[in-house]
Design a protein around this motif. Structure first.
Motif, PDB file in Angstrom:
ATOM      1  N   GLN A 404       3.666  18.839  -8.752  1.00  0.00           N
ATOM      2  CA  GLN A 404       2.316  18.331  -8.647  1.00  0.00           C
ATOM      3  C   GLN A 404       1.757  17.282  -9.701  1.00  0.00           C
ATOM      4  O   GLN A 404       2.192  17.814 -10.819  1.00  0.00           O
ATOM      5  N   SER A 405       1.037  16.498  -9.610  1.00  0.00           N
ATOM      6  CA  SER A 405       0.477  15.691 -10.517  1.00  0.00           C
ATOM      7  C   SER A 405      -0.763  14.995 -10.325  1.00  0.00           C
ATOM      8  O   SER A 405      -1.233  14.892  -9.194  1.00  0.00           O
ATOM      9  N   HIS A 406      -1.121  14.084 -11.434  1.00  0.00           N
ATOM     10  CA  HIS A 406      -2.028  13.203 -11.029  1.00  0.00           C
ATOM     11  C   HIS A 406      -1.407  11.563 -11.064  1.00  0.00           C
ATOM     12  O   HIS A 406      -0.644  11.650 -11.990  1.00  0.00           O
ATOM     13  N   LEU A 407      -1.703  10.726 -10.337  1.00  0.00           N
ATOM     14  CA  LEU A 407      -1.218   9.531 -10.288  1.00  0.00           C
ATOM     15  C   LEU A 407      -2.426   8.462 -10.846  1.00  0.00           C
ATOM     16  O   LEU A 407      -3.608   8.856 -10.732  1.00  0.00           O
ATOM     17  N   GLY A 408      -1.919   7.804 -11.705  1.00  0.00           N
ATOM     18  CA  GLY A 408      -2.620   6.883 -12.640  1.00  0.00           C
ATOM     19  C   GLY A 408      -2.455   5.525 -12.367  1.00  0.00           C
ATOM     20  O   GLY A 408      -1.434   5.129 -12.255  1.00  0.00           O
ATOM     21  N   VAL A 409      -3.525   4.573 -12.160  1.00  0.00           N
ATOM     22  CA  VAL A 409      -3.131   3.091 -11.887  1.00  0.00           C
ATOM     23  C   VAL A 409      -4.361   2.480 -12.849  1.00  0.00           C
ATOM     24  O   VAL A 409      -5.372   2.968 -12.898  1.00  0.00           O
ATOM     25  N   GLY A 410      -3.898   1.236 -13.293  1.00  0.00           N
ATOM     26  CA  GLY A 410      -4.708   0.598 -14.459  1.00  0.00           C
ATOM     27  C   GLY A 410      -5.112  -0.703 -13.865  1.00  0.00           C
ATOM     28  O   GLY A 410      -4.278  -1.332 -13.238  1.00  0.00           O
ATOM     29  N   THR A 411      -6.210  -1.029 -14.448  1.00  0.00           N
ATOM     30  CA  THR A 411      -6.774  -2.363 -14.094  1.00  0.00           C
ATOM     31  C   THR A 411      -7.597  -2.750 -15.221  1.00  0.00           C
ATOM     32  O   THR A 411      -8.128  -2.006 -15.960  1.00  0.00           O
ATOM     33  N   SER A 482      -2.275  14.952  -3.684  1.00  0.00           N
ATOM     34  CA  SER A 482      -2.224  16.071  -2.635  1.00  0.00           C
ATOM     35  C   SER A 482      -0.735  16.100  -2.361  1.00  0.00           C
ATOM     36  O   SER A 482      -0.202  17.263  -1.530  1.00  0.00           O
ATOM     37  N   ALA A 483       0.273  15.289  -2.935  1.00  0.00           N
ATOM     38  CA  ALA A 483       1.721  15.473  -2.600  1.00  0.00           C
ATOM     39  C   ALA A 483       2.265  16.370  -3.609  1.00  0.00           C
ATOM     40  O   ALA A 483       1.946  16.910  -4.465  1.00  0.00           O
ATOM     41  N   GLU A 484       3.440  16.798  -2.980  1.00  0.00           N
ATOM     42  CA  GLU A 484       4.293  17.793  -3.993  1.00  0.00           C
ATOM     43  C   GLU A 484       5.876  17.142  -4.034  1.00  0.00           C
ATOM     44  O   GLU A 484       6.250  16.465  -2.868  1.00  0.00           O
ATOM     45  N   PRO A 501       3.932   9.792  -2.905  1.00  0.00           N
ATOM     46  CA  PRO A 501       2.707  10.095  -2.772  1.00  0.00           C
ATOM     47  C   PRO A 501       2.177  10.111  -1.343  1.00  0.00           C
ATOM     48  O   PRO A 501       2.934   9.445  -0.578  1.00  0.00           O
ATOM     49  N   SER A 502       1.169  10.840  -0.892  1.00  0.00           N
ATOM     50  CA  SER A 502       0.644  10.889   0.574  1.00  0.00           C
ATOM     51  C   SER A 502      -0.214   9.752   0.887  1.00  0.00           C
ATOM     52  O   SER A 502      -0.546   8.855  -0.256  1.00  0.00           O
ATOM     53  N   ARG A 503      -0.404   9.316   1.969  1.00  0.00           N
ATOM     54  CA  ARG A 503      -1.070   8.456   2.501  1.00  0.00           C
ATOM     55  C   ARG A 503      -2.724   8.431   1.756  1.00  0.00           C
ATOM     56  O   ARG A 503      -3.098   7.470   1.311  1.00  0.00           O
ATOM     57  N   GLN A 504      -3.101   9.617   1.577  1.00  0.00           N
ATOM     58  CA  GLN A 504      -4.518   9.744   1.109  1.00  0.00           C
ATOM     59  C   GLN A 504      -4.297   9.536  -0.348  1.00  0.00           C
ATOM     60  O   GLN A 504      -5.252   8.843  -0.815  1.00  0.00           O
ATOM     61  N   ASP A 505      -3.146   9.741  -1.071  1.00  0.00           N
ATOM     62  CA  ASP A 505      -3.045   9.414  -2.397  1.00  0.00           C
ATOM     63  C   ASP A 505      -3.284   7.965  -2.708  1.00  0.00           C
ATOM     64  O   ASP A 505      -4.002   7.355  -3.500  1.00  0.00           O
ATOM     65  N   GLU A 507      -4.746   5.766  -0.359  1.00  0.00           N
ATOM     66  CA  GLU A 507      -6.131   5.301  -0.265  1.00  0.00           C
ATOM     67  C   GLU A 507      -6.846   5.572  -1.329  1.00  0.00           C
ATOM     68  O   GLU A 507      -7.664   4.627  -1.638  1.00  0.00           O
ATOM     69  N   ASN A 508      -6.677   6.698  -2.016  1.00  0.00           N
ATOM     70  CA  ASN A 508      -7.526   7.029  -3.466  1.00  0.00           C
ATOM     71  C   ASN A 508      -7.312   6.012  -4.603  1.00  0.00           C
ATOM     72  O   ASN A 508      -8.080   5.390  -5.211  1.00  0.00           O
ATOM     73  N   LEU A 509      -5.904   5.616  -4.572  1.00  0.00           N
ATOM     74  CA  LEU A 509      -5.677   4.731  -5.675  1.00  0.00           C
ATOM     75  C   LEU A 509      -6.142   3.309  -5.209  1.00  0.00           C
ATOM     76  O   LEU A 509      -6.779   2.723  -6.398  1.00  0.00           O
ATOM     77  N   ARG A 510      -6.308   2.877  -4.043  1.00  0.00           N
ATOM     78  CA  ARG A 510      -6.626   1.558  -3.788  1.00  0.00           C
ATOM     79  C   ARG A 510      -8.138   1.740  -4.018  1.00  0.00           C
ATOM     80  O   ARG A 510      -8.673   0.857  -4.388  1.00  0.00           O
TER      81      ARG A 510
END
Length: 628
Positions: A404-411, A482-484, A501-505, A507-510
């Motif tokens: 499991q992890s945190h996904l990070g995206v930068g802007t 939420s993905a494994e 990543p899951s679809r919810q992941d 959507e959260n990133l977007r």
């Protein structure tokens, strides 16, 4: 003869591919020319081969991109720039991945040159405090002989250092095994290349595979990833601990009140505090956040002497960050612990249910054994710990699963004033949007090599950006995934990491990118780069930010990383569903402990360093009370 030819080829390839990414003709040719040659000296061969292969492929791409039967090296400057821009906006994921990887390598190569770095705005000055002192003869174990200790700890990062310190201060005989070397402040370089070559695992090319490629950065040195992180501190959230209490065994062995006392002690020892405490109200970002109705905090950090040099990823040059090589490891050694560096743990030695030691390998392939009279404690992290167990044939079917992890995206956005005058120093503020608690937004620390590589501009636009990169405001959106996924042994002794990543992941990133774009315009940005393929690469007015909501959820369209890792040796009272018991012992083993991020049953949703240290301290005190 062949070696001389290969060296000449690497130099030609370096000066052919990397300088065109810069707008300054002839700039830093020396640094770029020798880059690939140095990579073959400093990096594992597979990383060097990947760097070289990308440059070779890129040289042949003009045939596909601009329909010219010619090498990139022999194109005109205009055609080279046109090709790079075309690749950056390509619909083909491989092309985008290739050009951004090469673009990042180009800046790493070029900014090794002190003359080129002069183009950048100067870094804030700092006044280094005296370095910590300890007797090296009392700390370094004799690595040429069989070593014995009561307690052998694998890993010197947040978990291993904490356990070593606690055991040593309670008069226990402790030996720490660390795969990497020990680097101190004089060894830390201003340029990113030095850090990648010395302190990052696999020269920074470690990645998770799935629908796209996710970089997974990991420290490989005394102090582990604490040496190259931003020192951001969060306690274990009580809401997360409540999820664990569904397992009665965890609830009994990990009482939240006891964990809080451990966290109190660690915070006191490391001088943890908010570097912006008392200064927030003077920053323009605060008035903006109040107007938007967003919750925000000054980040807590284990950097009481932070002087805002912006070089956390390269190793703190001031000593103000109390990463483990600068705090708990020296304290453990002064209390009698020993450390053996350059020792990769291969497998565990077992006598039935009893761990008797560790077999290790050095950089030259030499094998040594280290015997543990009382216990072996695995603290290699979420990736390396399951690999050691798998190589040892231990842990059962759940080892390496539940990654499991945190996904990070930068802007990033370009302001019309200095970014620090608006938002304060990097790693200063974190934001929790009111309508999505699985997302955190925060100011981001990026060295100029990565900051410039992330901005999709070329030519004189890039030249101006280099001169004024102090106006670039960089933010990150972090998502509690939420993905494994899974971690397993791969080729050449490396980790094979799978993650989707899951679809919810997504959507959260977007959502995170959308909110960051809006925030940057509120902060006065004149240009914003959302960093999502398939939509405009640049926004120039706030109304354009809503384009993000129509962006595809395909992970290939986002440049994101995987960080804050958990779960590959998860804790639980049922051996059929977990790897480690609530007492931190491997199920069925009397004296084999695991005490790092891999034991966390769930994703935390916050930066995990303090939570890892908290559980490690709890584990150490269990060992002390059980085996005093």
């Amino acid at each position: 003869m062949m070696r001389r030819f290969f060296k000449r080829f690497l130099r030609w390839l370096g000066r052919s591919v990397y300088p065109p990414f810069l707008p300054f003709q002839g700039a830093s040719v020396n640094g770029a020319e020798r880059y690939l040659e140095d990579v073959w000296k400093d990096a594992p061969w597979y990383a060097a081969l990947a760097h070289t292969g990308m440059a070779v492929v890129f040289n042949f791409l003009p045939i596909l991109i601009i329909k010219k039967i010619n090498l990139f090296a022999f194109l005109s400057t205009e055609d080279q720039e046109r090709m790079i821009l075309a690749l950056m906006g390509s619909r083909i994921y491989f092309f985008r991945l290739l050009v951004y990887a090469l673009r990042g390598n180009a800046f790493v190569a070029i900014l090794r040159d002190p003359e080129v770095r002069k183009i950048l705005p100067p870094s804030p000055p700092f006044n280094p405090p005296p370095p910590p002192t300890f007797e090296s003869g009392q700390t370094q174990a004799d690595q040429n002989q069989l070593q014995e200790a009561d307690y052998v700890i694998i890993g010197s990062g947040a978990a291993g250092a904490t356990i070593a310190k606690e055991l040593a201060e309670n008069n226990k005989d402790v030996l720490i095994l660390e795969e990497g070397s020990w680097f101190r402040r004089p060894d830390f370089s201003e340029d990113l290349y030095g850090a990648i070559a010395r302190m990052f695992r696999d020269f920074g090319v470690q990645a998770a595979r799935g629908p796209s490629i996710f970089p997974v950065l990991e420290g490989r040195c005394v102090g582990g990833s604490t040496v190259i992180n931003g020192a951001i501190i969060h306690r274990l959230p009580e809401s997360v601990h409540a999820e664990w209490r569904s397992d009665a065994g965890i609830a009994e062995r990990l009482p939240f009140e006891q964990l809080e006392r451990h966290a109190d002690a660690i915070e006191k020892e490391l001088g943890i505090g908010a570097n912006l405490e008392g200064l927030l109200d003077d920053l323009a970002v605060v008035s903006v956040l109040k107007a938007m109705g967003w919750d925000y905090n000054a980040m807590l950090r284990n950097a009481p002497g932070c002087q805002h040099s912006g070089r956390c990823l390269q190793g703190c040059p001031s000593g103000g960050k109390l990463s483990m090589e600068n705090s708990f490891i020296p304290q453990a050694l002064r209390s009698g612990a020993r450390i053996a560096t350059g020792r990769k743990a291969l497998r565990l030695m077992m006598d039935g249910s009893v761990a008797t030691g560790v077999t290790t390998e050095n950089a030259e392939g030499g094998v040594s054994s280290y015997r543990a009279r009382k216990a072996v404690i695995l603290a290699g992290g979420t990736i390396q710990t399951p690999l050691i167990l798998k190589r040892s044939g231990l842990g059962g079917p759940h080892v390496g699963r539940h990654f499991q992890s945190h996904l990070g995206v930068g802007t990033v956005g370009i302001l019309n004033v200095s970014a620090r005058s608006v938002e304060g120093p990097p790693q200063g503020i974190e934001i929790f949007p009111p309508d999505n608690r699985d997302v955190k937004l925060a100011t981001q620390l990026l060295p100029p090599e990565l900051l410039l590589a992330r901005s999709p501009v070329m030519g004189q636009d890039l030249a101006e950006l280099m001169r004024q990169c102090d106006r670039v405001s960089s933010w990150t959106g972090s998502v509690r995934s939420s993905a494994e996924g899974s971690v397993s042994p791969g080729l050449f002794g490396r980790a094979s990491i799978e993650f989707s990543p899951s679809r919810q992941d997504m959507e959260n990133l977007r959502y995170a990118v959308w909110q960051l774009c809006k925030l940057l315009f509120q902060l006065g940005a004149v240009r914003v780069f959302p960093g999502i393929a398939g939509i405009a690469s640049e926004f120039k007015n706030p109304g354009e930010a809503d384009q993000v909501l129509a962006a595809s959820l395909d992970p290939k369209n986002y440049f994101m990383g995987v960080g804050h890792l958990f779960g590959t040796c998860r804790m639980g009272s049922d051996p059929a569903l977990s790897v480690v018991g609530p007492d931190f012992r491997l199920h069925g083993k009397r004296n084999l402990y695991v005490a790092d991020g891999s034991v966390f049953p769930t994703n935390l949703g916050v930066n995990p360093q303090l939570a890892i240290m908290t559980l490690a301290r709890h584990c150490a005190h269990n060992i002390i009370s059980d085996r005093s």
